[in-house]
Design a protein around this motif. Structure first.
Motif, short mmCIF file in Angstrom:
data_model
loop_
_atom_site.label_atom_id
_atom_site.label_comp_id
_atom_site.label_asym_id
_atom_site.label_seq_id
_atom_site.Cartn_x
_atom_site.Cartn_y
_atom_site.Cartn_z
N ASP A 70 36.32 13.03 46.91
CA ASP A 70 34.88 13.29 46.87
C ASP A 70 34.27 12.78 45.57
O ASP A 70 33.16 12.25 45.55
CB ASP A 70 34.58 14.78 47.04
N ALA A 71 35.00 12.95 44.47
CA ALA A 71 34.50 12.51 43.17
C ALA A 71 34.35 10.99 43.13
O ALA A 71 33.48 10.47 42.43
CB ALA A 71 35.44 12.98 42.06
N LEU A 72 35.21 10.27 43.86
CA LEU A 72 35.10 8.82 43.90
C LEU A 72 33.87 8.36 44.68
O LEU A 72 33.34 7.29 44.43
CB LEU A 72 36.36 8.22 44.54
N GLY A 73 33.44 9.19 45.62
CA GLY A 73 32.26 8.85 46.41
C GLY A 73 32.61 7.93 47.57
O GLY A 73 33.72 7.42 47.68
N SER A 74 31.63 7.70 48.38
CA SER A 74 31.80 6.85 49.55
C SER A 74 31.81 5.39 49.14
O SER A 74 31.06 4.96 48.27
CB SER A 74 30.68 7.10 50.55
N SER A 75 32.63 4.61 49.81
CA SER A 75 32.65 3.17 49.54
C SER A 75 31.62 2.45 50.40
O SER A 75 31.43 1.26 50.28
CB SER A 75 34.05 2.61 49.81
N GLN A 76 30.96 3.20 51.28
CA GLN A 76 29.98 2.61 52.18
C GLN A 76 28.59 3.15 51.84
O GLN A 76 28.38 4.35 51.75
CB GLN A 76 30.30 2.95 53.63
N THR A 77 27.65 2.24 51.69
CA THR A 77 26.29 2.67 51.41
C THR A 77 25.46 2.67 52.69
O THR A 77 24.45 3.33 52.77
CB THR A 77 25.63 1.75 50.37
#
Length: 82
Positions: free
Chosen positions: A59-66
């Motif tokens: 979760d901390a890395l975030g989504s790789s898709q915008t």
């Protein structure tokens, strides 16, 4: 103190571990296995706790898709069906 392995299965496991790890002898392989098991046993952590930590890191890395991902368009493009 001597440790005699009289169980054929345990002897075979020690032989396989020695071959896989490149240990000098079955004794070294057993030593390594016992140390690893003791290390693992000292830090008992439930799967749910470990999984929660991994999920928090993801979760901390975030989504790789915008943008929303269109699987059909991706598959069509991959198979040149577009």
């Amino acid at each position: 103190m001597a440790l005699y392995i009289r169980d054929p299965e345990v002897d075979e496991l020690a032989r396989k571990l020695r071959a896989m790890t490149g240990a000098k002898s079955k004794t070294d392989a057993v030593r390594r296995a016992l140390r690893n098991e003791l290390r693992r046993a000292r830090r008992p952590e439930r799967f749910d706790d470990r999984n929660a930590k991994v999920m928090a890191m993801a979760d901390a890395l975030g989504s790789s898709q915008t943008l929303p991902f269109d699987m059909k368009a991706f598959t069509d493009a991959m198979w040149d069906d577009a």
